[in-house]
Enzyme design. Structure first.
Site, PDB file in Angstrom:
ATOM      1  N   ASP A 187       2.719  26.058 -22.327  1.00  0.00           N
ATOM      2  CA  ASP A 187       3.497  26.916 -21.436  1.00  0.00           C
ATOM      3  C   ASP A 187       3.952  28.217 -22.100  1.00  0.00           C
ATOM      4  O   ASP A 187       5.148  28.565 -22.056  1.00  0.00           O
ATOM      5  CB  ASP A 187       4.740  26.161 -20.930  1.00  0.00           C
ATOM      6  N   GLU A 201       2.467  25.779  -9.618  1.00  0.00           N
ATOM      7  CA  GLU A 201       3.535  25.910 -10.620  1.00  0.00           C
ATOM      8  C   GLU A 201       3.212  27.081 -11.533  1.00  0.00           C
ATOM      9  O   GLU A 201       2.183  27.736 -11.391  1.00  0.00           O
ATOM     10  CB  GLU A 201       3.680  24.629 -11.443  1.00  0.00           C
TER      11      GLU A 201
HETATM   12  O1  FUB Z   1       5.153  21.526 -19.705  1.00  0.00           O
HETATM   13  C1  FUB Z   1       5.678  20.793 -18.633  1.00  0.00           C
HETATM   14  C2  FUB Z   1       5.142  21.288 -17.338  1.00  0.00           C
HETATM   15  O2  FUB Z   1       3.730  21.179 -17.360  1.00  0.00           O
HETATM   16  C3  FUB Z   1       5.395  22.758 -17.076  1.00  0.00           C
HETATM   17  O3  FUB Z   1       6.687  23.028 -16.658  1.00  0.00           O
HETATM   18  C4  FUB Z   1       4.335  23.021 -16.089  1.00  0.00           C
HETATM   19  O4  FUB Z   1       4.108  24.355 -15.814  1.00  0.00           O
HETATM   20  C5  FUB Z   1       3.158  22.326 -16.728  1.00  0.00           C
HETATM   21  O5  FUB Z   1       2.561  23.122 -17.717  1.00  0.00           O
END
Ligand code: FUB
Length: 325
Positions: A16, A223
């Site tokens: 991320d 996301e």
């Molecule tokens: O790293 C945890 C979660 O997985 C993140 O918040 C999302 O974007 C995905 O990468």
């Protein structure tokens, strides 16, 4: 030395990446994946992160430094677990680290922590940002000094559960032909610690001006939002989750609406993709992660970067993660 398309660091698992240039130096704000053998599920229980380590590089060819622990869960009063994807913004002479985590009722919210240094240590506020929910904050400080925070993630990120503005444990499934849920945006207060307005849902339109549908999993928001400006336009980029693409949409204002444009990156090794886009010394770069360092374990990821190019019309040229270019 940092090398494009290779893990930036290998001594810890990272994911991320939110990359920025502050005072001429590159800073990367990643999640810190822990080694455990927990089960993978649609709630994201496998992502058990507890702290943040900030990475830095003097330039794109320089060694990547781990600046040590900048914030730990134990120092944040409202957090129970899972400190997920963070971002950092600079304003008023201070650095603001935005991070999602579950509260004591296991609901995701977004917190903020402040430092005089881009690598911390960061001092967290006692409570999460009022009115915040879900995950994956990304902050744009616009040319006029206004700051906007973008956030939201489906499934484990709980975005579906906040459709009414209240937390609903088991919301009805969104029909495939209904409008897809968009990410959220709010303007931040001048002190960067609270929402000044909103949050409100962003609309992502298709080429006919119609909202992208929930069943359009190749293009709908899942996301990991990121906002950058290129030639005066606002580029909202994000992950499509289930179909594993990084894609983008363009708008004329920080709150949109945005029109879908195309793919940035084809699927990587591992389930998730999550990225940022930043200009460094006149070139543009994509920071992203995959699970190559762990041989494909979804929750043991590694941060990478590579140059990103636009065509003459401002379209981002689609990249394949393991090409030779
Ligand atoms: O790293 C945890 C979660 O997985 C993140 O918040 C999302 O974007 C995905 O990468």
């Amino acid at each position: 030395m940092a090398k494009q398309k290779e893990p930036l660091v290998t001594h810890i698992y990272t994911a991320d990446p939110s990359a920025h240039v502050f005072n001429g130096k590159i800073y990367v704000y990643p999640s810190h994946d822990l080694e455990h053998d927990g089960e993978d599920n649609d709630d994201g229980d496998e992502y058990q992160m507890e702290d943040y380590h900030i990475l830095s590089m003097d330039n794109v060819d320089a060694p990547c430094i781990d600046n040590g622990e900048a914030l730990n869960m134990r120092d944040v009063p409202w957090v129970s677990k899972q400190m997920w994807a963070p971002d950092c913004a600079y304003k008023n002479g201070k650095y603001y680290l935005y991070f999602p985590a579950r509260d004591k009722d296991l609901r995701f919210h977004i917190g903020v922590a402040v430092s005089d240094s881009p690598v911390g240590p960061f001092k967290p506020e006692d409570d999460y940002i009022k009115g915040s929910f879900s995950i994956d904050p990304a902050v744009l400080v616009d040319d006029d000094g206004s700051a906007y925070i973008y956030f939201g993630g489906l499934w484990g990120g709980q975005l579906e559960k906040w459709q009414t503005g209240e937390f609903v444990e088991n919301p009805a499934e969104i029909p495939a032909d209904a409008k897809a849920l968009g990410p959220q945006v709010a303007k931040l207060t001048d002190d960067m610690l609270q929402f000044a307005d909103g949050p409100e849902e962003i609309t992502i339109l298709d080429e006919n001006g119609e909202p992208i549908k929930a069943g359009d999993e190749d293009r709908r928001y899942f996301e990991g939002p990121w906002m950058h400006k290129y030639n005066g336009k606002y580029y909202l980029s994000y992950s499509t989750g289930t179909t594993h693409y990084l894609v983008y949409a363009i708008g004329d204002s920080p709150k949109g609406p945005f029109t879908y444009q195309g793919r940035i990156l084809e699927p990587v090794i591992g389930w998730t993709t999550h990225h940022s886009i930043v200009e460094i010394d006149g070139k543009w770069y994509l920071f992203y992660h995959d699970s190559s360092l762990s041989g494909g374990v979804n929750h043991r990821r590694c941060v990478k970067f590579r140059e990103l190019k636009y065509d003459e019309n401002g379209k981002i040229i689609t990249m394949k993660p393991y090409d030779e270019d």
